[in-house]
Scaffold this active site. Structure first.
Site, PDB file in Angstrom:
ATOM      1  N   HIS A 267       0.907  -0.990   0.087  1.00  0.00           N
ATOM      2  CA  HIS A 267      -0.063   0.024  -0.149  1.00  0.00           C
ATOM      3  C   HIS A 267       0.805   1.187  -0.003  1.00  0.00           C
ATOM      4  O   HIS A 267       0.868   2.182  -0.607  1.00  0.00           O
ATOM      5  CB  HIS A 267      -0.955   0.099   1.197  1.00  0.00           C
ATOM      6  CG  HIS A 267      -1.855   1.133   1.446  1.00  0.00           C
ATOM      7  ND1 HIS A 267      -3.114   0.850   1.308  1.00  0.00           N
ATOM      8  CD2 HIS A 267      -1.588   2.476   1.643  1.00  0.00           C
ATOM      9  CE1 HIS A 267      -3.673   2.236   1.253  1.00  0.00           C
ATOM     10  NE2 HIS A 267      -2.814   3.157   1.556  1.00  0.00           N
ATOM     11  N   GLU A 268       1.811   1.404   0.996  1.00  0.00           N
ATOM     12  CA  GLU A 268       2.697   2.394   1.047  1.00  0.00           C
ATOM     13  C   GLU A 268       3.769   2.616  -0.034  1.00  0.00           C
ATOM     14  O   GLU A 268       3.952   3.621  -0.678  1.00  0.00           O
ATOM     15  CB  GLU A 268       3.320   2.584   2.418  1.00  0.00           C
ATOM     16  CG  GLU A 268       2.624   2.555   3.492  1.00  0.00           C
ATOM     17  CD  GLU A 268       1.674   3.737   3.477  1.00  0.00           C
ATOM     18  OE1 GLU A 268       2.130   4.896   3.010  1.00  0.00           O
ATOM     19  OE2 GLU A 268       0.659   3.906   4.253  1.00  0.00           O
TER      20      GLU A 268
ATOM     21  N   HIS B 270       2.100   4.436  -3.130  1.00  0.00           N
ATOM     22  CA  HIS B 270       2.159   5.757  -2.951  1.00  0.00           C
ATOM     23  C   HIS B 270       3.493   6.325  -3.248  1.00  0.00           C
ATOM     24  O   HIS B 270       3.639   7.367  -4.317  1.00  0.00           O
ATOM     25  CB  HIS B 270       1.927   6.208  -1.611  1.00  0.00           C
ATOM     26  CG  HIS B 270       0.358   6.048  -1.107  1.00  0.00           C
ATOM     27  ND1 HIS B 270      -0.716   6.843  -1.772  1.00  0.00           N
ATOM     28  CD2 HIS B 270      -0.119   5.323   0.152  1.00  0.00           C
ATOM     29  CE1 HIS B 270      -1.707   6.311  -1.113  1.00  0.00           C
ATOM     30  NE2 HIS B 270      -1.557   5.691  -0.113  1.00  0.00           N
TER      31      HIS B 270
END
Length: 240
Positions: free
Chosen positions: A67-68, A71
């Protein structure tokens, strides 16, 4: 958020772990090994439950990393320099040198995190769970993969809430920035939404403790406090 342990570079992004990651590993492992798994599949031994619970906790941490990292990679692709990211108890924190130059870039950077979690949940983990079920694999293993799918859906939905510093807050900021043309005004609007969500979580959490006699409600004030701190820092950085 300073890293305690470096994992090196993944896709060119420096990744580290903060010691508080151990807290979420322990919480997830205990919750699954002593609660979810024995309740749904009581025929398995404690050793099997604990081993699979620990593995599920590690895979959950990997899903947070995905997820990170999404980004960070999209930010870098849009011209934002990324020094690295650190995973900690309540998620991850990326170290950025600059910000998105346009609302469209802000939207892309913010949206990719929840989309990654949804892709993992529905496109990968749910498919693996269905495949294992069709192959008549151990029900405990299927339960673990299904839990990972569900928790990633929850992660995506929670992060999509339109309140800073969540990903949804950045999406709201991108929308307000596009409508008003004022990045600082948009930041303040998203931060105000974050404070409103934070107070709602505090009230809801303590109500659950007082009237529902459930200590699990305390997680909401903790998350709200974390969000309020980050949101306040965001406003201060932009005002400066």
């Amino acid at each position: 958020m300073n890293e305690t342990l470096s994992l090196g570079r993944i896709a060119g992004v420096r990744v580290g772990l903060h010691w508080s990651v151990l807290v979420i590993i322990v919480l997830v492992t205990v919750a699954l090994a002593r609660g979810e798994f024995p309740a749904t599949h009581p025929g398995h031994s404690a050793v099997q439950c604990w081993a699979l619970a620990l593995l599920a906790a590690v895979v959950f941490l990997a899903s947070l990393l995905a997820h990170e990292l999404a980004h960070a990679l999209v930010a870098r692709r849009n011209g934002v320099q990324v020094d690295g990211l650190t995973l900690w108890m309540l998620g991850g924190a990326a170290r950025l040198h600059s910000e998105a130059a346009t609302p469209a870039e802000e939207l892309r950077i913010a949206a990719v995190g929840p989309l990654t979690s949804l892709l993992l949940a529905g496109g990968v983990l749910a498919g693996v769970a269905a495949g294992l079920g069709a192959l008549h694999a151990s029900g405990l293993v299927v339960e673990a993969v299904a839990w990972l799918s569900a928790i990633n859906i929850l992660l995506a939905v929670f992060n999509a809430l339109p309140a800073a510093p969540l990903d949804g807050g950045r999406l709201l900021r991108a929308y307000l920035w596009h409508r008003t043309g004022d990045r600082l005004r948009a930041t303040r609007g998203a931060s105000a939404a974050g404070r409103a969500l934070g107070w709602f979580m505090v009230v809801t959490g303590f109500a659950a403790v007082l009237f529902g006699h459930s200590l699990s409600g305390l997680c909401f004030p903790v998350l709200a406090a974390d969000g309020s701190v980050v949101g306040l820092l965001t406003v201060q950085l932009h005002d400066g």
